[in-house]
Design an enzyme around this catalytic site. Sequence first.
Site, PDB file in Angstrom:
ATOM      1  N   ASP A 132      11.861   3.606  -9.463  1.00 16.36           N
ATOM      2  CA  ASP A 132      12.561   4.787  -8.603  1.00 16.36           C
ATOM      3  C   ASP A 132      12.837   5.827  -9.432  1.00 16.36           C
ATOM      4  O   ASP A 132      14.110   5.759 -10.194  1.00 16.36           O
ATOM      5  CB  ASP A 132      13.436   4.402  -7.644  1.00 16.36           C
ATOM      6  CG  ASP A 132      13.946   5.185  -6.690  1.00 16.36           C
ATOM      7  OD1 ASP A 132      13.865   6.430  -6.939  1.00 16.36           O
ATOM      8  OD2 ASP A 132      14.267   4.728  -5.344  1.00 16.36           O
TER       9      ASP A 132
ATOM     10  N   ASP B 150       0.295  -2.625   6.153  1.00 15.22           N
ATOM     11  CA  ASP B 150       0.795  -2.523   7.360  1.00 15.22           C
ATOM     12  C   ASP B 150       0.442  -1.312   7.631  1.00 15.22           C
ATOM     13  O   ASP B 150       0.695  -0.896   9.050  1.00 15.22           O
ATOM     14  CB  ASP B 150       2.282  -2.917   7.485  1.00 15.22           C
ATOM     15  CG  ASP B 150       2.701  -2.800   9.118  1.00 15.22           C
ATOM     16  OD1 ASP B 150       1.919  -3.302   9.877  1.00 15.22           O
ATOM     17  OD2 ASP B 150       3.631  -2.220   9.265  1.00 15.22           O
TER      18      ASP B 150
ATOM     19  N   GLU C  53      -4.549   6.142  11.227  1.00  7.61           N
ATOM     20  CA  GLU C  53      -4.264   5.065  12.194  1.00  7.61           C
ATOM     21  C   GLU C  53      -4.738   5.718  13.510  1.00  7.61           C
ATOM     22  O   GLU C  53      -4.126   7.193  13.889  1.00  7.61           O
ATOM     23  CB  GLU C  53      -2.760   4.857  12.205  1.00  7.61           C
ATOM     24  CG  GLU C  53      -2.689   4.072  10.970  1.00  7.61           C
ATOM     25  CD  GLU C  53      -1.069   4.037  10.721  1.00  7.61           C
ATOM     26  OE1 GLU C  53      -0.324   4.223  11.717  1.00  7.61           O
ATOM     27  OE2 GLU C  53      -0.532   3.255   9.829  1.00  7.61           O
TER      28      GLU C  53
ATOM     29  N   HIS D 175       0.501  -1.461  11.573  1.00  8.71           N
ATOM     30  CA  HIS D 175       1.874  -0.954  11.554  1.00  8.71           C
ATOM     31  C   HIS D 175       2.881  -1.553  12.555  1.00  8.71           C
ATOM     32  O   HIS D 175       3.556  -1.083  13.404  1.00  8.71           O
ATOM     33  CB  HIS D 175       1.667   0.712  12.177  1.00  8.71           C
ATOM     34  CG  HIS D 175       2.746   1.578  11.523  1.00  8.71           C
ATOM     35  ND1 HIS D 175       2.246   2.749  11.320  1.00  8.71           N
ATOM     36  CD2 HIS D 175       3.934   1.680  11.147  1.00  8.71           C
ATOM     37  CE1 HIS D 175       3.208   3.480  10.761  1.00  8.71           C
ATOM     38  NE2 HIS D 175       4.365   2.662  10.689  1.00  8.71           N
TER      39      HIS D 175
ATOM     40  N   ALA E 163       8.264  -2.057  12.220  1.00  9.19           N
ATOM     41  CA  ALA E 163       9.555  -2.016  12.791  1.00  9.19           C
ATOM     42  C   ALA E 163       9.366  -2.721  14.355  1.00  9.19           C
ATOM     43  O   ALA E 163      10.189  -2.491  15.293  1.00  9.19           O
ATOM     44  CB  ALA E 163       9.736  -0.405  13.130  1.00  9.19           C
TER      45      ALA E 163
END
Length: 528
Positions: free
Chosen positions: A169, A254, A259, A279, A282
Amino acid sequence: MKVLISDNLASVGETILRDAGLEVDVRTGLRPEELRAIIGEYDGLVIRSATKVTAEIIAAADKLKVVGRAGIGLDNVDVAAASQKGIVVMNAPDGNATTAAEHAVAMMMALTRKIPQATASMKEGKWEKKKFQGREVTGKTMGVVGIGRIGRIFAERAQGLRMKVIAYDPHMPKEQVEKIGAELVSLDELCRRADYISVHVPLTPETKHVLGAEQFALMKPEAMLVDCARGGVVEEKALYEALKNGTIRGAALDVFEVEPTTKENCPLLALDNFICTPHLGASTAEAQENVAVAIAEQMSNYLLHGSVVNAVNVPSVSADVMAKVGPYVKLAEMIGALHMQIAKGGVDEVVVEFSGDLAQQTTTPITVALLKGLFTPILREAVNYVNAPLIAKERGIRVVESKTGQSDDFLNLLSVRVKTSEGENVLAGTVFGKKEPRLVRFNTFRMEALPEGPMLFVHNNDVPGVIGRLATTIGEAGVNISRMTVGREQDSGRNIILLNTDSLLDRELLKKVRALDNIHDAMVLDLP
């Protein structure tokens, strides 16, 4: 006041809105023309990912005061058009962090133990025990790409499985990564050392295709990749070749560049060493309830009491304060975004200096806007005017404010110094007239630049012909230059050039610019 819920929302959200005294209509599955025809009746609009709040919808929204996204992503909302019309755009950035991290763990385990393939085999009446032999994750090295909120949760889960965690990162200080028991490394080192790689970054110009053919070539043959973050971070064509050729052992996605995903637009679906979900990161009952509660409470508080929480386009201050410092709020966000895009290394300290008459005003919203701008290039919709200071604190960033009544060259001046693990940059700006932001200092260079929209930053020798060759190269590629500003450093023989362009330069064009004579470096910038 009336609120429209146009996407599927956990029922608790509707209940909260009604109990607050708001009139609520639930009409899901509306076609764009149907939404446009009725949106003028409503003060609030609650959406998830299905509804597209376009400029046309916003233009027809005569009464609309707030759009609330039950989730993080706002790529289906024209935030700029909403801001221009004075419509507050809110999201719920914290409701599904745990769920997303847990889904990545589930995908890792399913990939490792070949659970989807074994299930499909058994449902065909087979018993292929030897074919689907897996391996243990205990003792393996997990490489986490992006160690923000979700990445940290995932790292903790991986450590619970007795995995060694390394992380990449470029915007996270080393000390913060070490606090969670992980080792901060370069992307190349992560690719070489990791047995598993899990992606947890938003899609930005910096992260698009951050894992491609070059990175796959560095990985171990037994390495496995998991991406439950955003489609486009992983280059799917390169991943297909790496899986097909045995460069890496397996992958689980995912999220996808296109999409909904089909066999026609995604060849990965035909590979046996690839597993996927549509997807679902969540998609748990808890996460959907969390974001429904959050957005319903935020919207009702705003519509009934004027309280702004988790807004991505409006700071939480009174109208009186905004009238005085509003232009500097915009300037600060621009400067913050510019700082992060030119910075190298993790940010350690931010020093904000207010000079002139500006020092006499309420400056907290300016500092908050600066922090929001600082994190937006790397976190996108996950940062807003409420959580930006908290993110700075989580990352161990020291924020220092100072004020002085003296400003030598301008009536007001906002100067920002950002120190990182690899150096520091100083940017300063002011507002011309009542609302015209200008960047007037870029480190040791003086200028008068408009810091907004797509830009190209060039560092060059101060010799004849550079600007001409630069403009020709960009123009021949079909990119229009709307504004050019040159900053000169006295007695150094160096210049910097900031070009405002109508569109972002792609990677190939940027390579051509960098290859021009007397150009030391060039960088594409994208400011709010």
